[in-house]
Design a protein around this motif. Structure first.
Motif, PDB file in Angstrom:
ATOM      1  N   ALA A  71      60.690  49.183 -22.502  1.00 59.80           N
ATOM      2  CA  ALA A  71      61.512  50.248 -21.917  1.00 59.80           C
ATOM      3  C   ALA A  71      62.938  49.796 -21.649  1.00 59.80           C
ATOM      4  N   GLY A  72      63.183  48.475 -21.702  1.00 62.41           N
ATOM      5  CA  GLY A  72      64.518  47.956 -21.445  1.00 62.41           C
ATOM      6  C   GLY A  72      64.893  47.947 -19.981  1.00 62.41           C
ATOM      7  N   VAL A  73      63.864  47.776 -19.123  1.00 59.73           N
ATOM      8  CA  VAL A  73      64.112  47.729 -17.676  1.00 59.73           C
ATOM      9  C   VAL A  73      63.389  46.525 -17.093  1.00 59.73           C
ATOM     10  N   SER A  74      63.624  46.268 -15.817  1.00 62.71           N
ATOM     11  CA  SER A  74      62.934  45.178 -15.143  1.00 62.71           C
ATOM     12  C   SER A  74      61.558  45.637 -14.681  1.00 62.71           C
ATOM     13  N   LYS A  75      60.621  44.703 -14.558  1.00 64.03           N
ATOM     14  CA  LYS A  75      59.285  45.064 -14.076  1.00 64.03           C
ATOM     15  C   LYS A  75      59.324  45.637 -12.659  1.00 64.03           C
ATOM     16  N   PRO A  76      60.141  45.090 -11.743  1.00 63.55           N
ATOM     17  CA  PRO A  76      60.220  45.711 -10.407  1.00 63.55           C
ATOM     18  C   PRO A  76      60.645  47.172 -10.453  1.00 63.55           C
ATOM     19  N   LEU A  77      61.489  47.532 -11.415  1.00 64.62           N
ATOM     20  CA  LEU A  77      61.921  48.923 -11.510  1.00 64.62           C
ATOM     21  C   LEU A  77      60.764  49.829 -11.930  1.00 64.62           C
ATOM     22  N   VAL A  78      59.911  49.326 -12.810  1.00 66.82           N
ATOM     23  CA  VAL A  78      58.733  50.100 -13.210  1.00 66.82           C
ATOM     24  C   VAL A  78      57.847  50.350 -11.999  1.00 66.82           C
ATOM     25  N   TYR A  79      57.639  49.309 -11.197  1.00 66.88           N
ATOM     26  CA  TYR A  79      56.819  49.467  -9.996  1.00 66.88           C
ATOM     27  C   TYR A  79      57.492  50.399  -8.990  1.00 66.88           C
ATOM     28  N   LEU A  80      58.797  50.326  -8.907  1.00 62.46           N
ATOM     29  CA  LEU A  80      59.521  51.180  -7.975  1.00 62.46           C
ATOM     30  C   LEU A  80      59.344  52.660  -8.348  1.00 62.46           C
ATOM     31  N   TYR A  81      59.399  52.953  -9.627  1.00 61.02           N
ATOM     32  CA  TYR A  81      59.295  54.338 -10.089  1.00 61.02           C
ATOM     33  C   TYR A  81      57.848  54.833 -10.115  1.00 61.02           C
TER      34      TYR A  81
ATOM     35  N   ASN B 178      54.822  52.871  -9.158  1.00 58.60           N
ATOM     36  CA  ASN B 178      53.908  52.293  -8.162  1.00 58.60           C
ATOM     37  C   ASN B 178      52.960  51.205  -8.661  1.00 58.60           C
ATOM     38  N   SER B 179      52.175  51.484  -9.686  1.00 59.24           N
ATOM     39  CA  SER B 179      51.163  50.525 -10.128  1.00 59.24           C
ATOM     40  C   SER B 179      50.793  50.810 -11.575  1.00 59.24           C
ATOM     41  N   LYS B 180      50.042  49.894 -12.167  1.00 57.31           N
ATOM     42  CA  LYS B 180      49.583  50.100 -13.539  1.00 57.31           C
ATOM     43  C   LYS B 180      48.671  51.322 -13.614  1.00 57.31           C
ATOM     44  N   GLU B 181      47.816  51.498 -12.611  1.00 57.81           N
ATOM     45  CA  GLU B 181      46.917  52.646 -12.582  1.00 57.81           C
ATOM     46  C   GLU B 181      47.696  53.960 -12.499  1.00 57.81           C
ATOM     47  N   ASP B 182      48.697  54.002 -11.629  1.00 56.25           N
ATOM     48  CA  ASP B 182      49.496  55.220 -11.495  1.00 56.25           C
ATOM     49  C   ASP B 182      50.314  55.493 -12.760  1.00 56.25           C
ATOM     50  N   LEU B 183      50.782  54.435 -13.383  1.00 64.62           N
ATOM     51  CA  LEU B 183      51.534  54.581 -14.625  1.00 64.62           C
ATOM     52  C   LEU B 183      50.641  55.153 -15.721  1.00 64.62           C
ATOM     53  N   PHE B 184      49.425  54.654 -15.815  1.00 69.50           N
ATOM     54  CA  PHE B 184      48.486  55.136 -16.823  1.00 69.50           C
ATOM     55  C   PHE B 184      48.129  56.601 -16.566  1.00 69.50           C
ATOM     56  N   THR B 185      47.921  56.945 -15.312  1.00 72.83           N
ATOM     57  CA  THR B 185      47.621  58.335 -14.952  1.00 72.83           C
ATOM     58  C   THR B 185      48.775  59.252 -15.317  1.00 72.83           C
ATOM     59  N   ALA B 186      49.991  58.797 -15.060  1.00 68.77           N
ATOM     60  CA  ALA B 186      51.175  59.596 -15.407  1.00 68.77           C
ATOM     61  C   ALA B 186      51.257  59.800 -16.913  1.00 68.77           C
ATOM     62  N   CYS B 187      50.894  58.782 -17.687  1.00 65.58           N
ATOM     63  CA  CYS B 187      50.884  58.905 -19.149  1.00 65.58           C
ATOM     64  C   CYS B 187      49.859  59.943 -19.592  1.00 65.58           C
ATOM     65  N   ILE B 188      48.662  59.878 -19.018  1.00 66.63           N
ATOM     66  CA  ILE B 188      47.604  60.820 -19.380  1.00 66.63           C
ATOM     67  C   ILE B 188      48.046  62.250 -19.089  1.00 66.63           C
ATOM     68  N   ARG B 189      48.600  62.457 -17.898  1.00 63.42           N
ATOM     69  CA  ARG B 189      49.006  63.806 -17.510  1.00 63.42           C
ATOM     70  C   ARG B 189      50.106  64.349 -18.409  1.00 63.42           C
ATOM     71  N   ARG B 190      51.072  63.505 -18.715  1.00 63.79           N
ATOM     72  CA  ARG B 190      52.170  63.973 -19.572  1.00 63.79           C
ATOM     73  C   ARG B 190      51.682  64.319 -20.958  1.00 63.79           C
ATOM     74  N   GLU B 191      50.862  63.444 -21.542  1.00 69.29           N
ATOM     75  CA  GLU B 191      50.415  63.671 -22.914  1.00 69.29           C
ATOM     76  C   GLU B 191      49.393  64.804 -22.996  1.00 69.29           C
ATOM     77  N   ALA B 192      48.571  64.960 -21.973  1.00 69.01           N
ATOM     78  CA  ALA B 192      47.620  66.067 -21.954  1.00 69.01           C
ATOM     79  C   ALA B 192      48.358  67.404 -21.900  1.00 69.01           C
ATOM     80  N   LYS B 193      49.371  67.467 -21.076  1.00 70.15           N
ATOM     81  CA  LYS B 193      50.164  68.697 -20.985  1.00 70.15           C
ATOM     82  C   LYS B 193      50.863  68.982 -22.306  1.00 70.15           C
ATOM     83  N   ALA B 194      51.425  67.956 -22.933  1.00 71.95           N
ATOM     84  CA  ALA B 194      52.131  68.150 -24.202  1.00 71.95           C
ATOM     85  C   ALA B 194      51.188  68.677 -25.273  1.00 71.95           C
ATOM     86  N   LEU B 195      49.960  68.181 -25.305  1.00 68.33           N
ATOM     87  CA  LEU B 195      49.002  68.627 -26.313  1.00 68.33           C
ATOM     88  C   LEU B 195      48.584  70.076 -26.083  1.00 68.33           C
ATOM     89  N   THR B 196      48.254  70.418 -24.852  1.00 72.43           N
ATOM     90  CA  THR B 196      47.835  71.791 -24.579  1.00 72.43           C
ATOM     91  C   THR B 196      48.972  72.786 -24.828  1.00 72.43           C
TER      92      THR B 196
END
Length: 220
Positions: free
Chosen positions: A43-53, A55-73
């Motif tokens: 992504a071209g950012v620091s790892k702390p910035l990813v956590y700041l935006y 929160n966690s790997k689990e939350d990041l994965f959930t955000a990915c699922i939600r975005r891609e599920a919405k895009a598909l539907t």
């Protein structure tokens, strides 16, 4: 200079950039193997910035699922014109589905493979998307069935199983098409349409297939 540019980039844009990188990493590496370091670097950012935006790997994965599920539907719904005949609506819906999954193979890997195998919270997110698509397909089929039988009160439950089976077949076929060279989205859609519409046509014409009567063998 890089830090200044990062600060000037709107948060929403930066977050989408992180999600793009995460979808690519999760889709190609798998949830367990993917690391936040990889995602941040891509992504071209620091790892702390990813956590700041996010929160966690689990939350990041959930955000990915939600975005891609919405895009598909959204893609499937947008591909269907309710003013067209039933067969054309189903064809356009299938073509929209396979076109989207072909164009976004990493996203489809996240939804179809990764999310379903790494815990109930993730699987539940995908199940919600799937229920929406099944309900949409059920609506497409029931309109055609009601018209064929001249029965405006034909219950959705009469075709709900068909929609469930059709969506399941589409999911498996999309996964196969994405790893099979030379199979286009149009070809995948045509394969399933030919398979499904022949059966639907017979059913709507009042000619359903019936299983043979069970044979009762004598017990000696």
């Amino acid at each position: 200079m890089g830090a200044v540019k990062s600060k000037r980039m709107p948060r929403a844009v930066r977050e989408q950039q992180m999600l793009d990188a995460a979808v690519r990493t999760f889709g190609q590496r798998g949830y367990m193997a993917a690391s936040m370091d990889e995602i941040a670097e891509l992504a071209g950012v620091s790892k702390p910035l990813v956590y700041l935006y996010l929160n966690s790997k689990e939350d990041l994965f959930t955000a990915c699922i939600r975005r891609e599920a919405k895009a598909l539907t959204v893609a499937v719904r947008a591909g269907v014109d309710p003013a067209l005949p039933a067969d054309r609506q189903l064809w356009d819906g299938l073509r929209a589905f396979f076109t989207h999954t072909a164009r976004h193979p990493d996203a489809w890997s996240v939804l179809h493979l990764q999310a379903r195998t790494h815990g109930e919270p993730f699987a539940a997110e995908v199940a919600s998307m799937r229920e929406e698509i099944v309900a949409f397909v059920t609506g497409l089929i029931v309109v055609a069935a009601r018209a064929a039988h001249r029965d405006p009160d034909l219950a959705e439950r009469e075709v709900a199983g068909l929609a469930e089976a059709l969506v399941g077949a589409a999911e498996s076929l999309a996964a196969w098409a994405n790893v099979t060279p030379g199979v286009s989205a149009r070809q995948a859609a045509a394969t399933l349409m030919n398979f499904a519409w022949a059966g639907l046509g017979n059913l709507m014409d009042g000619q359903p297939w019936s299983p043979p009567e069970p044979v009762h063998e004598a017990i000696g």
